[in-house]
Design an enzyme around this catalytic site. Structure first.
Site, PDB file in Angstrom:
ATOM      1  N   SER A  65       0.802  -1.268  -0.158  1.00 32.21           N
ATOM      2  CA  SER A  65      -0.270  -0.119  -0.054  1.00 32.21           C
ATOM      3  C   SER A  65       0.879   1.176   0.240  1.00 32.21           C
ATOM      4  O   SER A  65       2.159   1.085   0.915  1.00 32.21           O
ATOM      5  CB  SER A  65      -0.915   0.141   1.590  1.00 32.21           C
ATOM      6  OG  SER A  65      -2.063  -1.336   1.320  1.00 32.21           O
TER       7      SER A  65
HETATM    8  N1  SAM Z   1      -0.787  -5.041   4.061  1.00 30.06           N
HETATM    9  C1  SAM Z   1      -0.073  -5.348   3.118  1.00 30.06           C
HETATM   10  C2  SAM Z   1       1.863  -4.398   2.510  1.00 30.06           C
HETATM   11  O1  SAM Z   1       1.436  -4.339   3.698  1.00 30.06           O
HETATM   12  O2  SAM Z   1       1.936  -5.047   2.105  1.00 30.06           O
HETATM   13  C3  SAM Z   1      -0.453  -4.781   1.699  1.00 30.06           C
HETATM   14  C4  SAM Z   1      -1.724  -5.179   0.538  1.00 30.06           C
HETATM   15  S1  SAM Z   1      -2.639  -5.479  -0.926  1.00 30.06           S
HETATM   16  C5  SAM Z   1      -2.908  -3.726  -1.057  1.00 30.06           C
HETATM   17  C6  SAM Z   1      -3.900  -6.821  -0.149  1.00 30.06           C
HETATM   18  C7  SAM Z   1      -2.978  -8.028   0.183  1.00 30.06           C
HETATM   19  O3  SAM Z   1      -4.784  -8.562   0.966  1.00 30.06           O
HETATM   20  C8  SAM Z   1      -2.889  -8.856  -0.925  1.00 30.06           C
HETATM   21  O4  SAM Z   1      -2.151  -9.299  -0.597  1.00 30.06           O
HETATM   22  C9  SAM Z   1      -4.007 -10.291  -1.100  1.00 30.06           C
HETATM   23  O5  SAM Z   1      -3.473 -11.491  -1.701  1.00 30.06           O
HETATM   24  C10 SAM Z   1      -4.540 -10.317   0.382  1.00 30.06           C
HETATM   25  N2  SAM Z   1      -5.633 -10.848   0.354  1.00 30.06           N
HETATM   26  C11 SAM Z   1      -7.128 -10.384  -0.072  1.00 30.06           C
HETATM   27  N3  SAM Z   1      -8.419 -11.203   0.212  1.00 30.06           N
HETATM   28  C12 SAM Z   1      -7.427 -11.903   1.347  1.00 30.06           C
HETATM   29  C13 SAM Z   1      -8.509 -12.248   1.749  1.00 30.06           C
HETATM   30  N4  SAM Z   1      -9.763 -12.815   2.597  1.00 30.06           N
HETATM   31  N5  SAM Z   1      -7.653 -12.996   2.920  1.00 30.06           N
HETATM   32  C14 SAM Z   1      -6.425 -12.881   3.111  1.00 30.06           C
HETATM   33  N6  SAM Z   1      -5.720 -11.394   2.697  1.00 30.06           N
HETATM   34  C15 SAM Z   1      -6.069 -11.604   1.862  1.00 30.06           C
END
Ligand code: SAM
Length: 223
Positions: free
Chosen positions: A67
């Site tokens: 992000s």
């Molecule tokens: N917090 C992260 C960082 O600091 O790098 C960035 C997160 S990225 C914007 C969103 C993440 O949410 C992705 O890696 C995606 O695979 C994950 N994601 C989406 N749906 C999810 C779920 N139901 N459970 C866990 N992770 C999920």
């Protein structure tokens, strides 16, 4: 907490803190200190190293992103982390947000649905000395009951609505920080829990990748 890293990007990081965070209203000294201490360049792929501190999300592989720095700081400030708080993050991605939460003294459980990303994040966090972050592979829309109740839950993917399991797993006085809205555009919300009642406050408009899972968006065919 000892963070095993040198500081090759110090001036980029200072500029990020002044121009992207302070000027946009992030004031909490502990949040600014954490954003200064955690080496964001350790969480981006090698080809994006020169852009590590830029004012935008960056690709981390698997069609996912780390992000934008402002959004990480805004979510962290909204979560109001105190040392010792139990915190659940949904959407580990690179592990950067989890590292910021851990730097503030939280006991962090972070869940990632993509096994490649969760394995990489686990290895990265261990290499940086952040041994207290537990990385789980799975569907974070169900929360993680073994670690509940949580003082804060931070969801770093956009949801159609707040998953009931996450509301249930909040401690009394706890807060859920979550982008809510459509697939392309959401509003960052903070949902407070007090004596079984919930109060919602809207923060910034935002654009997150979708929260995909049982209590999120459905998985696309072949996705
Ligand atoms: N917090 C992260 C960082 O600091 O790098 C960035 C997160 S990225 C914007 C969103 C993440 O949410 C992705 O890696 C995606 O695979 C994950 N994601 C989406 N749906 C999810 C779920 N139901 N459970 C866990 N992770 C999920």
């Amino acid at each position: 907490m000892a963070m095993k890293s040198t500081n090759p990007f110090e001036s980029d990081r200072r500029a990020m803190i002044d121009r992207q965070l302070r000027r946009r209203g992030i004031r909490e000294p502990r949040v600014l200190e954490a954003m200064d201490a955690v080496p964001r360049h350790e969480f981006v792929p090698a080809e994006f190293l020169p852009e590590a501190y830029e004012d935008r999300p960056l690709p981390i592989g698997e069609s996912e992103t780390i992000s934008q720095p402002y959004m990480v700081a805004a979510m962290t400030a909204a979560a109001r982390i105190d040392p010792g708080h139990r915190v659940l993050e949904v959407g580990t991605g690179s592990g950067y947000q989890a590292a910021i939460l851990a730097h503030l003294g939280a006991r962090v459980v972070t869940i990632e649905r993509n096994s490649r990303l969760s394995e990489e994040a686990r290895a990265r966090l261990a290499r940086l000395g952040l041994k207290d972050v537990v990385v789980i592979t799975g569907d974070g829309t169900r929360g993680y009951p073994p670690g509940a109740p949580y003082n804060a839950i931070v969801v770093t993917a956009g949801a159609p609505g707040p998953p009931q399991a996450l509301l249930d797993q909040l401690a009394d006085g706890g807060r859920l920080v979550i982008p809510i809205g459509g697939l392309r555009q959401q509003i960052l919300q903070v949902i407070f829990k007090h004596e079984g009642q919930y109060a919602v406050r809207d923060l910034d408009p935002c654009q997150f990748v979708p929260l995909v899972g049982e209590h999120g968006w459905p998985l696309k065919e072949g996705g």
